[in-house]
Design a protein around this motif. Structure first.
Motif, PDB file in Angstrom:
ATOM      1  N   GLN A 230       0.817  -1.208   0.000  1.00 54.10           N
ATOM      2  CA  GLN A 230       0.000   0.000   0.000  1.00 54.10           C
ATOM      3  C   GLN A 230       0.854   1.263   0.000  1.00 54.10           C
ATOM      4  O   GLN A 230       0.455   2.290  -0.564  1.00 54.10           O
ATOM      5  N   GLN A 231       2.030   1.193   0.620  1.00 55.42           N
ATOM      6  CA  GLN A 231       2.924   2.359   0.602  1.00 55.42           C
ATOM      7  C   GLN A 231       3.325   2.715  -0.833  1.00 55.42           C
ATOM      8  O   GLN A 231       3.452   3.897  -1.171  1.00 55.42           O
ATOM      9  N   ASP A 234       0.320   4.362  -2.453  1.00 60.26           N
ATOM     10  CA  ASP A 234       0.212   5.732  -1.939  1.00 60.26           C
ATOM     11  C   ASP A 234       1.232   6.641  -2.611  1.00 60.26           C
ATOM     12  O   ASP A 234       0.953   7.824  -2.880  1.00 60.26           O
ATOM     13  N   SER A 238       0.741  10.226  -4.745  1.00 60.06           N
ATOM     14  CA  SER A 238       1.197  11.513  -4.205  1.00 60.06           C
ATOM     15  C   SER A 238       2.682  11.786  -4.365  1.00 60.06           C
ATOM     16  O   SER A 238       3.157  12.852  -3.980  1.00 60.06           O
ATOM     17  N   LYS A 260      -6.196   7.541  -7.131  1.00 58.71           N
ATOM     18  CA  LYS A 260      -5.792   6.845  -5.921  1.00 58.71           C
ATOM     19  C   LYS A 260      -5.709   5.325  -6.135  1.00 58.71           C
ATOM     20  O   LYS A 260      -6.501   4.548  -5.594  1.00 58.71           O
ATOM     21  N   ASN A 262      -4.980   1.504  -5.793  1.00 54.76           N
ATOM     22  CA  ASN A 262      -4.727   0.643  -4.636  1.00 54.76           C
ATOM     23  C   ASN A 262      -4.484  -0.805  -5.037  1.00 54.76           C
ATOM     24  O   ASN A 262      -4.617  -1.711  -4.211  1.00 54.76           O
TER      25      ASN A 262
END
Length: 430
Positions: A230-231, A234, A238, A260, A262
């Motif tokens: 997930q990092q 993310d 961003s 976003k 995932n």
């Protein structure tokens, strides 16, 4: 079944065992079907050759991408380690790779680190001296920065990835240049041997990833990385995407911040859509991801299930094939013939013809209402020319994910690997 095909079959099942592939009825049927098409089309020797090239790449410990083009649609390619995506798990379609109705040699491309192409050919010929290998020289129609090859005092260009590998010794249009045998394809892509070439592409990005692994250890080899960090996702939403393969575009940072991602499949969707035509529909996909009620959800739940992966829209060519088969009753082979016709058609003649075939099939094979058939038909015919291959997009998105993983978790090593101006010469590894 010929002895050669028995050999290929044995290689496939050995590969399945090596990968610890669960041999279910679905897997057995799929392998059997693919092998039967390969044999019928006369491609057995072609796949044996590729299996030997991959064997050499693995012996040289060369990092490769998970696939390229449509090759990852095949479970046989997965078993032979030509690709590293389980096509059954990913709902990929063999007929997108080889059409049983068209006898055309499938296009299998291999990505290896830069500087190793000659090394692979050298070792292949050592292990299998029955093969003759020729690099290709030709005169491109436009100026390129390809390597210059001189023959009879005339400058030609070396094909950057194409190699002719054959058990036959070529006698015409061949010459020796700097201890390498070349075949001169004077007619370029129209040369009769050009379609039989093997494409081994050199990808510098893989060299840089290998430099990172050399420093941080084999336990972090790309093949061993989890694809659900997930990092990392993310970061895509961003972070600074500089030096991230396939995603190093400033406008993608804004798109990914809204989308976003995932999952690796989310990355594949954006990667597939970031090209002319599909790019215009990215706002729709972003909206649909977070608003399920905005998606096309007709009475036949199979449509929603097929479109679920791409948030209710038609993005992948493989999705086109699934809808054509499951909802309209066409075979995958028939659907792929239509796909090819539609993508080549400039006058909309094939689009109109397919609309009628598809709609009539929906009436017979689905529980859709008439208004839903019309909406689904319009969706498919309006998007079919713009669709992209899931097999390729997913494979290449994984390479981008690898880079992002290292940038997130091993930033110092990542920056070092991508800051050096490295000359990737041919490395002698044996």
């Amino acid at each position: 079944m010929t002895a050669k095909h028995e050999q290929l079959k044995a290689l496939v099942y050995k590969g399945a065992r090596d990968k610890k592939l669960a041999i279910t009825d679905t897997v057995l049927d799929r392998i059997s079907f693919e092998l039967s098409v390969i044999e019928k089309q006369g491609f057995t020797d072609y796949f044996i050759l590729y299996s030997r090239i991959i064997e050499v790449c693995n012996e040289l410990n060369l990092l490769r991408s998970f696939g390229r083009g449509s090759a990852a649609n095949s479970i046989v390619n997965y078993c032979l380690d030509i690709t590293k995506i389980n096509s059954i798990d990913e709902n990929l379609i063999f007929e997108r790779f080889i059409s049983p109705q068209q006898k055309q040699l499938p296009d299998i491309d291999i990505d290896i680190p830069k500087g190793h192409q000659k090394n692979v050919i050298k070792k292949l010929k050592q292990k299998h001296p029955e093969y003759n290998a020729y690099f290709i020289a030709f005169s491109p129609q436009r100026e390129t920065d390809y390597e210059v090859i001189v023959y009879n005092n005339i400058d030609y260009k070396k094909h950057p990835c194409g190699i002719i590998i054959t058990p036959e010794k070529l006698t015409n249009s061949t010459f020796l240049y700097e201890e390498q045998e070349f075949y001169l394809a004077l007619d370029g892509v129209n040369d009769p041997l050009y379609d039989t070439k093997i494409d081994i592409l050199e990808l510098e990005y893989l060299n840089r990833l290998q430099l990172i692994v050399n420093e941080i250890g084999e336990e972090y080899h790309p093949y061993r990385l989890p694809l659900n960090d997930q990092q990392v996702f993310d970061f895509f939403a961003s972070g600074n995407l500089e030096n991230i393969f396939q995603f190093n575009v400033s406008s993608l940072k804004r798109i990914l911040s809204q989308f976003k991602p995932n999952s690796i499949h989310d990355l594949s969707i954006i990667n597939a859509m970031f090209r002319p035509g599909l790019l215009d529909y990215i706002p729709v996909i972003i909206r649909n991801k977070f608003n399920v009620e905005e998606r096309f959800c007709p009475s036949d739940i199979r449509v929603s299930e097929i479109l679920k992966e791409t948030y209710g829209y038609l993005i992948y060519q493989e999705t086109f094939l699934h809808l054509s088969k499951e909802i309209s009753g066409l075979s995958f082979a028939e659907a792929d013939v239509w796909r090819r016709k539609i993508m080549r058609d400039k006058s909309n003649t094939e689009v109109i013809a397919f609309s009628s075939v598809f709609a009539n099939g929906c009436r017979e094979h689905s529980s859709l209402y008439e208004v839903e058939i019309e909406a689904l038909t319009n969706l498919i015919t309006g998007m079919s020319r713009l669709t992209f291959q899931k097999a390729h997009s997913l494979s290449y998105s994984i390479v981008g994910y690898w880079g992002a993983f290292y940038k997130v978790h091993f930033r110092t090593h990542f920056d070092k690997a991508f800051s050096n101006d490295i000359i990737f010469q041919t490395f002698e590894l044996y």
